[in-house]
Design a protein around this motif. Structure first.
Motif, mmCIF file in Angstrom:
data_model
loop_
_atom_site.group_PDB
_atom_site.id
_atom_site.type_symbol
_atom_site.label_atom_id
_atom_site.label_comp_id
_atom_site.label_asym_id
_atom_site.label_seq_id
_atom_site.Cartn_x
_atom_site.Cartn_y
_atom_site.Cartn_z
ATOM 1 N N GLU A 56 -24.235 72.588 25.250
ATOM 2 C CA GLU A 56 -24.871 72.016 26.502
ATOM 3 C C GLU A 56 -24.304 72.875 27.579
ATOM 4 N N GLU A 57 -22.720 72.753 27.509
ATOM 5 C CA GLU A 57 -22.000 73.505 28.577
ATOM 6 C C GLU A 57 -22.226 75.033 28.272
ATOM 7 N N ASP A 58 -22.117 75.550 27.193
ATOM 8 C CA ASP A 58 -22.105 76.990 26.895
ATOM 9 C C ASP A 58 -23.493 77.349 27.616
ATOM 10 N N LEU A 59 -24.767 76.825 27.331
ATOM 11 C CA LEU A 59 -26.202 77.135 27.664
ATOM 12 C C LEU A 59 -26.035 76.971 29.005
ATOM 13 N N ALA A 60 -25.658 75.886 29.849
ATOM 14 C CA ALA A 60 -25.585 75.673 31.258
ATOM 15 C C ALA A 60 -24.750 76.886 31.888
ATOM 16 N N LYS A 61 -23.682 77.046 31.177
ATOM 17 C CA LYS A 61 -23.192 78.355 31.993
ATOM 18 C C LYS A 61 -23.784 79.495 31.831
ATOM 19 N N PHE A 62 -24.440 79.870 30.789
ATOM 20 C CA PHE A 62 -25.085 81.147 30.571
ATOM 21 C C PHE A 62 -26.178 81.269 31.326
ATOM 22 N N VAL A 63 -26.990 80.209 31.508
ATOM 23 C CA VAL A 63 -28.400 80.289 32.327
ATOM 24 C C VAL A 63 -27.888 80.231 33.745
ATOM 25 N N ILE A 218 -32.674 83.097 19.860
ATOM 26 C CA ILE A 218 -31.518 82.415 19.248
ATOM 27 C C ILE A 218 -31.919 81.097 18.458
ATOM 28 N N THR A 219 -31.572 80.486 17.538
ATOM 29 C CA THR A 219 -31.981 79.302 16.929
ATOM 30 C C THR A 219 -30.733 78.319 16.706
ATOM 31 N N THR A 220 -31.067 77.162 16.721
ATOM 32 C CA THR A 220 -30.619 76.011 16.208
ATOM 33 C C THR A 220 -31.110 75.608 15.039
ATOM 34 N N GLY A 221 -32.169 76.367 14.496
ATOM 35 C CA GLY A 221 -32.900 75.622 13.386
ATOM 36 C C GLY A 221 -34.215 74.901 13.865
ATOM 37 N N GLY A 222 -34.044 73.956 14.498
ATOM 38 C CA GLY A 222 -34.990 73.295 15.543
ATOM 39 C C GLY A 222 -34.453 73.160 16.653
ATOM 40 N N GLY A 223 -34.653 73.088 17.726
ATOM 41 C CA GLY A 223 -34.028 72.669 18.800
ATOM 42 C C GLY A 223 -34.624 72.969 20.148
ATOM 43 N N GLY A 224 -34.209 72.048 21.456
ATOM 44 C CA GLY A 224 -34.699 72.716 22.528
ATOM 45 C C GLY A 224 -33.523 72.056 23.569
ATOM 46 N N ALA A 225 -33.940 72.289 25.102
ATOM 47 C CA ALA A 225 -32.967 71.767 25.977
ATOM 48 C C ALA A 225 -33.528 71.741 27.179
ATOM 49 N N ILE A 226 -33.267 70.634 27.988
ATOM 50 C CA ILE A 226 -33.747 70.225 29.236
ATOM 51 C C ILE A 226 -32.499 70.867 30.315
ATOM 52 N N ASN A 265 -25.569 67.436 15.707
ATOM 53 C CA ASN A 265 -24.307 68.312 15.853
ATOM 54 C C ASN A 265 -24.290 69.613 14.941
ATOM 55 N N ILE A 266 -24.849 69.525 13.739
ATOM 56 C CA ILE A 266 -24.838 70.639 12.998
ATOM 57 C C ILE A 266 -25.896 71.699 13.424
ATOM 58 N N ASN A 267 -26.818 71.385 14.041
ATOM 59 C CA ASN A 267 -27.598 72.360 14.515
ATOM 60 C C ASN A 267 -27.016 72.774 15.766
ATOM 61 N N ALA A 268 -26.265 71.912 16.818
ATOM 62 C CA ALA A 268 -25.670 72.410 17.838
ATOM 63 C C ALA A 268 -24.745 73.710 17.267
ATOM 64 N N ALA A 269 -23.981 73.346 16.456
ATOM 65 C CA ALA A 269 -23.036 74.185 15.925
ATOM 66 C C ALA A 269 -23.650 75.563 15.725
ATOM 67 N N LEU A 270 -24.679 75.471 15.168
ATOM 68 C CA LEU A 270 -25.341 77.043 14.808
ATOM 69 C C LEU A 270 -25.886 77.612 16.129
ATOM 70 N N GLY A 271 -26.263 76.715 17.141
ATOM 71 C CA GLY A 271 -26.534 77.069 18.260
ATOM 72 C C GLY A 271 -25.346 77.873 19.174
ATOM 73 N N CYS A 272 -24.101 77.043 19.113
ATOM 74 C CA CYS A 272 -23.002 77.643 19.681
ATOM 75 C C CYS A 272 -22.663 79.046 19.233
ATOM 76 N N ALA A 273 -22.786 79.287 17.982
ATOM 77 C CA ALA A 273 -22.415 80.789 17.197
ATOM 78 C C ALA A 273 -23.669 81.638 17.673
ATOM 79 N N GLN A 274 -24.782 81.399 17.776
ATOM 80 C CA GLN A 274 -26.118 82.022 18.373
ATOM 81 C C GLN A 274 -25.647 82.445 19.743
ATOM 82 N N LEU A 275 -25.353 81.782 20.400
ATOM 83 C CA LEU A 275 -25.333 81.765 21.860
ATOM 84 C C LEU A 275 -24.444 83.034 22.311
ATOM 85 N N GLU A 276 -23.310 82.834 21.593
ATOM 86 C CA GLU A 276 -22.155 83.700 21.677
ATOM 87 C C GLU A 276 -22.586 85.192 21.366
ATOM 88 N N LYS A 277 -23.540 85.435 20.702
ATOM 89 C CA LYS A 277 -24.006 86.616 20.272
ATOM 90 C C LYS A 277 -25.444 87.235 21.070
#
Length: 382
Positions: A56-63, A218-226, A265-277
């Motif tokens: 959540e924090e990394d996504l907010a910062k990126f956007v 990027i993917t978290t497998g399934g997932g979204g954000a507000i 959390n396991i989906n968010a972990a995937l998302g953290c790695a994806q967001l870095e790339k």
């Protein structure tokens, strides 16, 4: 199909080094494995864990927003985004008919009514000029709110969608929403990494929704954000998506009807790695655009959809628009039979049985584009 199409297929297969080329595949390496393995080893795999907060924090910062609330998918994100800005039963919500069905479904979950509007042929998103002319004719302001003169329902919000990652005409849409007292809720499901005049999509409205499904950039497998800059709305979104449970050391008290929309959390972990790339992913998407530009230049009557002037697109899905000399279904049949997975744009929502009676404006551009658009393989390769 002629030699041009055969060469087109051969060049795509050569690029990807495969006999079957999917439309869009995720790209993973050791970093995703490391983060997901950490979840498994620590046991924090469900809806509580440090990776959710980090994502959540990394996504907010990126956007470039104050808050991001991670949820189970993009549809859930849009559902809650609409709810927290006050969309209620029997309200009308303006949206393109040329969008994925989730945009309309999220409105329906609130027992509100989708109201379909047309798109611009260049951006593939809501056409603000055509929409304003339509609103001047069929709507009126009453005590600071917009009403449909025909149905007598309140028109509460506008949901523009950044189609295939290409930004809408946001300046005009922001002005239109201010003029007609509409809440702007962006469907940014496809546009992570896309910018309008240097500002990231999903930051123009009061709230927005993103998707991290398996086929997104990027993917978290399934997932979204507000996404929002409003701390109060973000807190409310977090509360609603975690079953509206009142914090307590042991009691289970829920203060309203909530939703179990938490991202594990396991989906968010995937998302953290994806967001870095993500920055590297976008660079490679640009190289893919250059490849397709050379291929499409060999055809007459076909153009590759490019980012609108003043924008930067993530080019989530590569898109071609063909003129009347081509039969869309013949092209799709040939490409898919040859192992190059391709898809048409979505069936316009107003044509689907459950939404045929919803209000709509003249959708002539939508219907023209329906017959012309084909998406071609778009995942990271070079």
């Amino acid at each position: 199909m002629n030699k041009q199409w055969i060469e087109f297929v051969e060049n795509i297969k050569k690029l990807y080094g495969k006999d079957f080329v999917a439309l869009h595949e995720p790209t993973f390496n050791e970093k995703e494995v490391d983060y997901v393995t950490d979840c498994v080893k620590t046991g924090w795999v469900s809806s509580v864990g440090s990776y959710v907060t980090r994502f959540e924090e990394d996504l907010a910062k990126f956007v470039g927003v104050k808050r991001a609330v991670a949820v189970v998918n993009g549809t859930a994100a849009l559902h809650i985004a609409l709810k927290i800005v006050g969309v209620e039963a029997n309200d009308e919500v303006l949206m393109p008919s040329l969008t994925f069905i989730a945009t309309a479904n999220a409105v329906s979950y609130l027992q509100a009514v989708p109201h379909f509007v047309d798109v611009n042929e260049e951006t593939l998103g809501v056409d603000p000029l055509k929409l304003e002319a339509y609103l001047m004719e069929m709507a009126e302001l009453r005590n600071g709110e917009l009403y449909n003169k025909q149905t007598n329902r309140r028109i509460k919000a506008l949901v523009p969608m950044h189609t295939f990652g290409h930004p809408c005409m946001m300046d005009e849409l922001v002005v239109l929403c201010e003029k007609y007292k509409l809440v702007l809720v962006e469907d940014a499901a496809e546009s992570l990494g896309s910018y309008y005049k240097g500002q990231h999509t999903g930051t123009f409205g009061k709230v927005s929704a993103m998707s991290f499904n398996g086929n997104k950039i990027i993917t978290t497998g399934g997932g979204g954000a507000i996404l929002t800059d409003n701390e109060t709305l973000a807190d409310y979104a977090k509360h609603l998506t975690t079953t509206a449970k009142v914090p307590h050391r042991w009691e289970f008290i829920h203060d309203e009807i909530g939703y179990n929309y938490r991202m594990p959390n396991i989906n968010a972990a995937l998302g953290c790695a994806q967001l870095e790339k993500l920055p590297e992913f976008i660079k490679k998407k640009q190289r893919l655009v250059a490849f397709y530009e050379k291929q499409i230049a060999k055809f007459e009557g076909i153009r590759l959809v490019k980012e609108p002037i003043g924008t930067k697109s993530n080019y989530w899905l590569q898109t071609i628009i063909m003129n009347e000399q081509y039969n869309r279904d013949e092209v799709l049949n040939f490409l898919n039979e040859q192992g190059v997975m391709s898809r048409p744009i979505w069936t316009p929502i107003h044509e689907l049985e459950m939404y045929r009676k919803c209000p709509r404006m003249n959708l002539n551009i939508t219907m023209i584009l329906k017959k012309k658009i084909v998406n071609i393989p778009s995942h990271i390769v070079i």
